[in-house]
Scaffold this motif. Sequence first.
Motif, PDB file in Angstrom:
ATOM      1  N   LYS A   2      44.880 -33.960  37.531  1.00  0.00           N
ATOM      2  CA  LYS A   2      45.660 -32.718  37.550  1.00  0.00           C
ATOM      3  C   LYS A   2      45.394 -31.964  38.849  1.00  0.00           C
ATOM      4  CE  LYS A   2      46.724 -32.924  33.057  1.00  0.00           C
ATOM      5  NZ  LYS A   2      47.803 -33.766  32.704  1.00  0.00           N
ATOM      6  N   MET A   3      46.382 -31.184  39.238  1.00  0.00           N
ATOM      7  CA  MET A   3      46.220 -30.259  40.360  1.00  0.00           C
ATOM      8  C   MET A   3      46.207 -28.859  39.752  1.00  0.00           C
ATOM      9  SD  MET A   3      46.178 -29.269  43.581  1.00  0.00           S
ATOM     10  CE  MET A   3      46.727 -30.612  44.586  1.00  0.00           C
ATOM     11  N   ILE A   4      45.130 -28.122  39.985  1.00  0.00           N
ATOM     12  CA  ILE A   4      45.051 -26.735  39.534  1.00  0.00           C
ATOM     13  C   ILE A   4      45.299 -25.849  40.732  1.00  0.00           C
ATOM     14  CG2 ILE A   4      43.577 -24.924  38.577  1.00  0.00           C
ATOM     15  CD1 ILE A   4      42.067 -27.082  37.053  1.00  0.00           C
ATOM     16  N   MET A   5      46.258 -24.938  40.584  1.00  0.00           N
ATOM     17  CA  MET A   5      46.496 -23.916  41.598  1.00  0.00           C
ATOM     18  C   MET A   5      46.182 -22.580  40.941  1.00  0.00           C
ATOM     19  SD  MET A   5      49.990 -25.263  43.387  1.00  0.00           S
ATOM     20  CE  MET A   5      49.914 -24.054  44.679  1.00  0.00           C
ATOM     21  N   ALA A   6      45.254 -21.836  41.538  1.00  0.00           N
ATOM     22  CA  ALA A   6      44.841 -20.547  40.989  1.00  0.00           C
ATOM     23  C   ALA A   6      45.057 -19.478  42.042  1.00  0.00           C
ATOM     24  CB  ALA A   6      43.370 -20.585  40.569  1.00  0.00           C
ATOM     25  N   ILE A   7      45.843 -18.459  41.690  1.00  0.00           N
ATOM     26  CA  ILE A   7      46.073 -17.331  42.590  1.00  0.00           C
ATOM     27  C   ILE A   7      45.158 -16.213  42.119  1.00  0.00           C
ATOM     28  CG2 ILE A   7      47.769 -15.708  43.507  1.00  0.00           C
ATOM     29  CD1 ILE A   7      49.908 -17.852  42.628  1.00  0.00           C
ATOM     30  N   ILE A   8      44.263 -15.789  43.015  1.00  0.00           N
ATOM     31  CA  ILE A   8      43.247 -14.808  42.658  1.00  0.00           C
ATOM     32  C   ILE A   8      43.192 -13.716  43.712  1.00  0.00           C
ATOM     33  CG2 ILE A   8      41.841 -16.502  41.410  1.00  0.00           C
ATOM     34  CD1 ILE A   8      40.005 -16.493  43.947  1.00  0.00           C
ATOM     35  N   SER A   9      42.480 -12.642  43.391  1.00  0.00           N
ATOM     36  CA  SER A   9      42.247 -11.574  44.361  1.00  0.00           C
ATOM     37  C   SER A   9      41.315 -12.089  45.456  1.00  0.00           C
ATOM     38  CB  SER A   9      41.601 -10.379  43.649  1.00  0.00           C
ATOM     39  OG  SER A   9      41.130  -9.448  44.587  1.00  0.00           O
ATOM     40  N   THR A  42      44.305 -14.931  47.402  1.00  0.00           N
ATOM     41  CA  THR A  42      43.859 -16.267  47.781  1.00  0.00           C
ATOM     42  C   THR A  42      44.405 -17.246  46.766  1.00  0.00           C
ATOM     43  OG1 THR A  42      41.833 -15.400  48.790  1.00  0.00           O
ATOM     44  CG2 THR A  42      41.824 -17.718  48.160  1.00  0.00           C
ATOM     45  N   THR A  43      44.923 -18.362  47.254  1.00  0.00           N
ATOM     46  CA  THR A  43      45.368 -19.429  46.378  1.00  0.00           C
ATOM     47  C   THR A  43      44.404 -20.593  46.547  1.00  0.00           C
ATOM     48  OG1 THR A  43      47.679 -18.741  46.539  1.00  0.00           O
ATOM     49  CG2 THR A  43      47.259 -20.996  45.802  1.00  0.00           C
ATOM     50  N   LEU A  44      43.821 -21.029  45.431  1.00  0.00           N
ATOM     51  CA  LEU A  44      42.901 -22.158  45.447  1.00  0.00           C
ATOM     52  C   LEU A  44      43.592 -23.375  44.864  1.00  0.00           C
ATOM     53  CD1 LEU A  44      39.681 -20.411  44.085  1.00  0.00           C
ATOM     54  CD2 LEU A  44      40.365 -20.736  46.458  1.00  0.00           C
ATOM     55  N   MET A  45      43.389 -24.524  45.481  1.00  0.00           N
ATOM     56  CA  MET A  45      43.932 -25.780  44.972  1.00  0.00           C
ATOM     57  C   MET A  45      42.765 -26.720  44.690  1.00  0.00           C
ATOM     58  SD  MET A  45      47.365 -26.322  47.312  1.00  0.00           S
ATOM     59  CE  MET A  45      46.477 -27.207  48.531  1.00  0.00           C
ATOM     60  N   LEU A  46      42.764 -27.294  43.491  1.00  0.00           N
ATOM     61  CA  LEU A  46      41.706 -28.213  43.083  1.00  0.00           C
ATOM     62  C   LEU A  46      42.335 -29.468  42.514  1.00  0.00           C
ATOM     63  CD1 LEU A  46      40.920 -25.118  41.979  1.00  0.00           C
ATOM     64  CD2 LEU A  46      38.928 -26.314  41.184  1.00  0.00           C
ATOM     65  N   VAL A 102      48.633 -25.576  36.170  1.00  0.00           N
ATOM     66  CA  VAL A 102      48.064 -26.921  36.061  1.00  0.00           C
ATOM     67  C   VAL A 102      49.220 -27.903  36.171  1.00  0.00           C
ATOM     68  CG1 VAL A 102      46.744 -28.525  34.637  1.00  0.00           C
ATOM     69  CG2 VAL A 102      46.191 -26.071  34.587  1.00  0.00           C
ATOM     70  N   LEU A 103      49.181 -28.725  37.191  1.00  0.00           N
ATOM     71  CA  LEU A 103      50.271 -29.660  37.480  1.00  0.00           C
ATOM     72  C   LEU A 103      49.810 -31.091  37.249  1.00  0.00           C
ATOM     73  CD1 LEU A 103      51.154 -28.016  40.900  1.00  0.00           C
ATOM     74  CD2 LEU A 103      52.278 -27.581  38.728  1.00  0.00           C
TER      75      LEU A 103
END
Length: 111
Positions: A2-9, A42-46, A102-103
């Motif tokens: 899976k690819m997790i993209m999280a948009i956070i402060s 901030t956008t995090l990609m995992l 979650v992609l």
Amino acid sequence: MKMIMAIISSEDADDLVYELNQHQFFVTKLSTVGGFLKKKSTTLMLGVDDERVDDAIEVIRKMSGQREQVVYTPPAMQGSSYPNVQMTIPMNVRVGGATIFVLNVEKFEKM
């Protein structure tokens, strides 16, 4: 996978990346700007194995605190009698937290 993209402060980004790394998650960090408040985010990609998705989301949830912030917005007035007076209205908005996508990744190749 899976690819997790999280948009956070952006305020939460450094501590969150550190905590994800401590849990053996490796992150790509992108600097972004929110559309509503025009604040830095901030956008995090995992890239995460299927069985570790819930663990990653739990770390993101724990480290991305939600808080209230006062923002000053102009009132919706047309044809003001005092065009040179700048009025603002204080408004409480919730900031922080995380928006998580979650992609499914069909094909993954490491180059």
